[in-house]
Design a protein around this motif. Structure first.
Motif, PDB file in Angstrom:
ATOM      1  N   GLN A 197       0.852  -1.182   0.000  1.00  0.00           N
ATOM      2  CA  GLN A 197       0.000   0.000   0.000  1.00  0.00           C
ATOM      3  C   GLN A 197       0.892   1.236   0.000  1.00  0.00           C
ATOM      4  O   GLN A 197       1.762   1.374   0.861  1.00  0.00           O
ATOM      5  CB  GLN A 197      -0.896   0.015   1.239  1.00  0.00           C
ATOM      6  N   THR A 198       0.673   2.097  -0.955  1.00  0.00           N
ATOM      7  CA  THR A 198       1.509   3.295  -1.013  1.00  0.00           C
ATOM      8  C   THR A 198       0.810   4.388  -1.803  1.00  0.00           C
ATOM      9  O   THR A 198      -0.098   4.125  -2.598  1.00  0.00           O
ATOM     10  CB  THR A 198       2.883   2.982  -1.647  1.00  0.00           C
ATOM     11  N   ALA A 199       1.227   5.615  -1.550  1.00  0.00           N
ATOM     12  CA  ALA A 199       0.832   6.767  -2.366  1.00  0.00           C
ATOM     13  C   ALA A 199       2.112   7.534  -2.658  1.00  0.00           C
ATOM     14  O   ALA A 199       2.953   7.719  -1.777  1.00  0.00           O
ATOM     15  CB  ALA A 199      -0.166   7.643  -1.624  1.00  0.00           C
ATOM     16  N   MET A 200       2.275   7.950  -3.891  1.00  0.00           N
ATOM     17  CA  MET A 200       3.508   8.622  -4.291  1.00  0.00           C
ATOM     18  C   MET A 200       3.165   9.741  -5.254  1.00  0.00           C
ATOM     19  O   MET A 200       2.117   9.721  -5.902  1.00  0.00           O
ATOM     20  CB  MET A 200       4.473   7.620  -4.932  1.00  0.00           C
ATOM     21  N   GLN A 201       4.022  10.740  -5.308  1.00  0.00           N
ATOM     22  CA  GLN A 201       3.797  11.829  -6.245  1.00  0.00           C
ATOM     23  C   GLN A 201       5.116  12.298  -6.831  1.00  0.00           C
ATOM     24  O   GLN A 201       6.186  12.070  -6.269  1.00  0.00           O
ATOM     25  CB  GLN A 201       3.050  12.988  -5.586  1.00  0.00           C
ATOM     26  N   ALA A 202       5.026  12.915  -7.997  1.00  0.00           N
ATOM     27  CA  ALA A 202       6.216  13.389  -8.696  1.00  0.00           C
ATOM     28  C   ALA A 202       5.841  14.560  -9.581  1.00  0.00           C
ATOM     29  O   ALA A 202       4.659  14.764  -9.910  1.00  0.00           O
ATOM     30  CB  ALA A 202       6.844  12.270  -9.517  1.00  0.00           C
ATOM     31  N   ALA A 203       6.851  15.332  -9.966  1.00  0.00           N
ATOM     32  CA  ALA A 203       6.660  16.409 -10.931  1.00  0.00           C
ATOM     33  C   ALA A 203       6.663  15.796 -12.319  1.00  0.00           C
ATOM     34  O   ALA A 203       7.670  15.241 -12.761  1.00  0.00           O
ATOM     35  CB  ALA A 203       7.770  17.447 -10.801  1.00  0.00           C
ATOM     36  N   VAL A 204       5.537  15.871 -13.007  1.00  0.00           N
ATOM     37  CA  VAL A 204       5.385  15.285 -14.331  1.00  0.00           C
ATOM     38  C   VAL A 204       5.506  16.379 -15.380  1.00  0.00           C
ATOM     39  O   VAL A 204       4.711  17.324 -15.393  1.00  0.00           O
ATOM     40  CB  VAL A 204       4.017  14.574 -14.455  1.00  0.00           C
ATOM     41  N   PRO A 205       6.501  16.299 -16.277  1.00  0.00           N
ATOM     42  CA  PRO A 205       6.667  17.328 -17.316  1.00  0.00           C
ATOM     43  C   PRO A 205       5.443  17.391 -18.234  1.00  0.00           C
ATOM     44  O   PRO A 205       4.864  16.369 -18.598  1.00  0.00           O
ATOM     45  CB  PRO A 205       7.907  16.865 -18.084  1.00  0.00           C
ATOM     46  N   VAL A 206       5.073  18.602 -18.597  1.00  0.00           N
ATOM     47  CA  VAL A 206       3.952  18.836 -19.503  1.00  0.00           C
ATOM     48  C   VAL A 206       4.510  19.356 -20.820  1.00  0.00           C
ATOM     49  O   VAL A 206       5.103  20.430 -20.871  1.00  0.00           O
ATOM     50  CB  VAL A 206       2.952  19.845 -18.904  1.00  0.00           C
ATOM     51  N   LEU A 207       4.355  18.575 -21.885  1.00  0.00           N
ATOM     52  CA  LEU A 207       4.901  18.920 -23.187  1.00  0.00           C
ATOM     53  C   LEU A 207       3.861  18.635 -24.271  1.00  0.00           C
ATOM     54  O   LEU A 207       2.902  17.907 -24.052  1.00  0.00           O
ATOM     55  CB  LEU A 207       6.159  18.091 -23.494  1.00  0.00           C
ATOM     56  N   GLN A 208       4.078  19.193 -25.427  1.00  0.00           N
ATOM     57  CA  GLN A 208       3.291  18.831 -26.603  1.00  0.00           C
ATOM     58  C   GLN A 208       4.244  18.802 -27.794  1.00  0.00           C
ATOM     59  O   GLN A 208       4.202  19.651 -28.679  1.00  0.00           O
ATOM     60  CB  GLN A 208       2.144  19.825 -26.831  1.00  0.00           C
ATOM     61  N   PRO A 209       5.123  17.777 -27.845  1.00  0.00           N
ATOM     62  CA  PRO A 209       6.250  17.821 -28.770  1.00  0.00           C
ATOM     63  C   PRO A 209       5.939  17.399 -30.201  1.00  0.00           C
ATOM     64  O   PRO A 209       6.631  17.794 -31.125  1.00  0.00           O
ATOM     65  CB  PRO A 209       7.225  16.829 -28.135  1.00  0.00           C
TER      66      PRO A 209
END
Length: 541
Positions: A486-498
């Motif tokens: 059982q876990t919850a995790m978060q991260a900075a997800v890059p936002v791109l439209q390449p």
């Protein structure tokens, strides 16, 4: 080679035994650059029919090792008797082994059609057969050869033009070149028949490998590991709900309490919270009491909540049918969108030909009834709390993203359609509980790496029992969770439209390989037929 059939069999078996080690759990990706050498040495001079049998043997052994998790899924979670589960595994891997058999027969045929230079087409044939495996009988492109390189970021960036098939092409080319070089260095393999150094093949393989490395390195050094201009905080929840109690109404409250507790540990700082596939063990649209509880969790998280839940719809004759859906709800309770899974899992979510041929079978995955496919890709949009980046934020612009449910993420063309429709990052939700503690959860996760590279879009993945995690737009794994925790995790997800070449044009390279093979096959069919290689070799001098 025809004089020592036992040696041919041993070599074919050796390649079959090596292939599973190229993929998780063993994860020795570098082995894939040499794993097919024994098979190609075994194919040095046999007839097409003998090559077919050797390839079938090698492929069946290899896929049995790779797909051994099928027994766990069927026996432990599908309640299929163990002997039947093994029989089905062998049937499945024999089918997959046919693709290696066809490759082996074609390899020998192409070499006989254009001596010395026909082998240049061998990687095209392998790609053609991988493409066929992607679509034939609903498709099963599980563990294509290129996926073995998911950790080799300095090689696989060519996938943004060629897809995973381009990496498979390169691997096969290198294996063929080394096998030919070994056969030249060791005349015993060809009965001491004088042979020319295969310098053209070896040089071509070395040049293409070098170009792939140079392109990949320049890309990840120049762009891939820099801090993105715009990113979001995405949180994923892995509840680890046991498959045996997942659909038991007596455990609904406990399941929701678990989601509530894990979501709360994210600390309210996420721009988007993601729960896994079929997270709600009830019909979200038709259970008002539980619906309010889910919306309350979204309110407390102060972020849009994406979660999986089955949906019921009715056809023109008012007959009900089910959809495997993903819902996006705003903190205030507004439904921002729903996506219905397009590519269903045969024997997991529906039984193909159930009304006629396979009426006696039931689904392997316990739960509710059969599902139907959704209409097509849906791109969600929402207003982020604040762009978490090293520079300026995006102001008030909404962010677009696409959602893939479980099995869909292994289909390259399906994923690229979300990128083509404007997605700036991607999410995949899944329930891999029925894989157990096998190699399948990590094999499934590894394929997501290529979807990121192909489209240069980041991925967030929420899995019921794992593997959950995050991947950046160039395939770097940012974080992963252990399975069955059982876990919850978060991260900075890059936002791109390449808009990569692949996301715009799809499998142009793979279909080019199909065309090359088709031309060579037509040439072979219309030319004057000669005797098989074995017959030539057996002719007395």
């Amino acid at each position: 080679m025809y004089r020592w059939p036992v040696r041919s069999i041993v070599l074919a078996v050796a390649s079959g035994l090596l292939l599973p080690f190229c993929f998780p759990k063993f994860d020795i990706g570098l082995l894939a650059w040499v794993a097919l050498i024994p098979l190609h040495l075994a194919l040095d001079s046999p007839s097409k029919w003998r090559a077919f049998r050797l390839g079938w043997l090698s492929g069946t052994i290899g896929f049995t090792g790779i797909m051994a998790w099928v027994v766990t899924a069927m026996h432990t979670y599908g309640k299929v008797p163990l002997l039947v589960a093994y029989a089905v595994l062998l049937l499945l891997t024999s089918y997959l082994g046919l693709f290696v058999a066809l490759y082996s027969a074609g390899y020998v045929w192409f070499r006989s059609l254009i001596p010395r230079y026909g082998l240049f087409v061998a990687p095209c044939l392998w790609v053609t057969l991988e493409l066929a495996r992607t679509y034939l009988f609903s498709g099963l492109p599980w563990s294509l050869l290129g996926y073995s390189q998911y950790r080799q970021l300095d090689v696989i960036q060519i996938a943004d033009h060629l897809g995973v098939y381009g990496v498979s092409f390169l691997l096969v080319l290198v294996n063929v070149a080394i096998a030919e070089l070994i056969a030249w260095l060791m005349p015993l393999f060809r009965g001491f028949v004088p042979a020319r150094l295969p310098w053209e093949l070896v040089t071509t393989a070395a040049i293409l490998l070098g170009l792939s490395w140079a392109y990949s390195t320049s890309l990840i050094v120049g762009e891939g590991f820099q801090t993105p201009k715009t990113s979001l905080r995405v949180g994923v929840v892995q509840p680890n709900v046991d498959q045996s109690i997942k659909w038991d109404p007596a455990h609904r409250d406990d399941t929701l309490l678990r989601y509530d507790r894990l979501t709360d540990t994210l600390g309210g700082g996420a721009d988007l919270v993601v729960w896994p596939e079929a997270a709600t063990p009830f019909f979200f649209e038709r259970e008002p009491e539980y619906q309010l509880r889910v919306l309350a969790i979204a309110n407390r998280a102060s972020a849009p909540l994406l979660f999986g839940s089955p949906a019921v719809r009715f056809d023109n004759e008012r007959r009900p049918y089910l959809l495997n859906s993903a819902y996006l709800v705003a903190p205030g309770g507004t439904l921002l969108g729903r996506y219905d899974k397009q590519h269903l899992v045969p024997f997991g979510e529906y039984i193909p030909l159930k009304s006629s041929l396979l009426f006696f079978l039931d689904k392997l995955v316990e739960g509710i009834g059969d599902f139907q496919a959704g209409p097509g890709p849906t791109v969600f949009s929402f207003m982020p709390r604040q762009a978490q980046a090293a520079g300026e934020g995006d102001g008030g612009r909404p962010v677009k993203f696409g959602v893939l449910i479980c099995y869909e993420v292994i289909f390259p063309d399906l994923v690229r359609r979300f990128a083509q429709n404007g997605a700036e990052f991607l999410v995949t939700i899944t329930n891999d509980a029925w894989f157990g503690e096998s190699s399948a959860p990590m094999q499934h996760f590894s394929m997501v790496v290529f979807r990121s590279v192909e489209n240069h879009l980041a991925f967030a993945r929420a899995a019921n029992t794992g593997v959950s995690g995050f991947i950046d737009p160039f395939g770097r794994i940012l974080d992963t969770s252990p399975i069955f925790t059982q876990t919850a995790m978060q991260a900075a997800v890059p936002v791109l439209q390449p808009h990569t070449f692949y996301s715009r044009h799809g499998d142009v390279f793979a279909y080019g390989c199909v065309l090359i093979c088709a031309v060579l096959c037509l040439f072979g069919l219309f030319r004057t037929e000669g005797p098989e290689p074995d017959a030539i070799a057996a002719t007395p001098v």
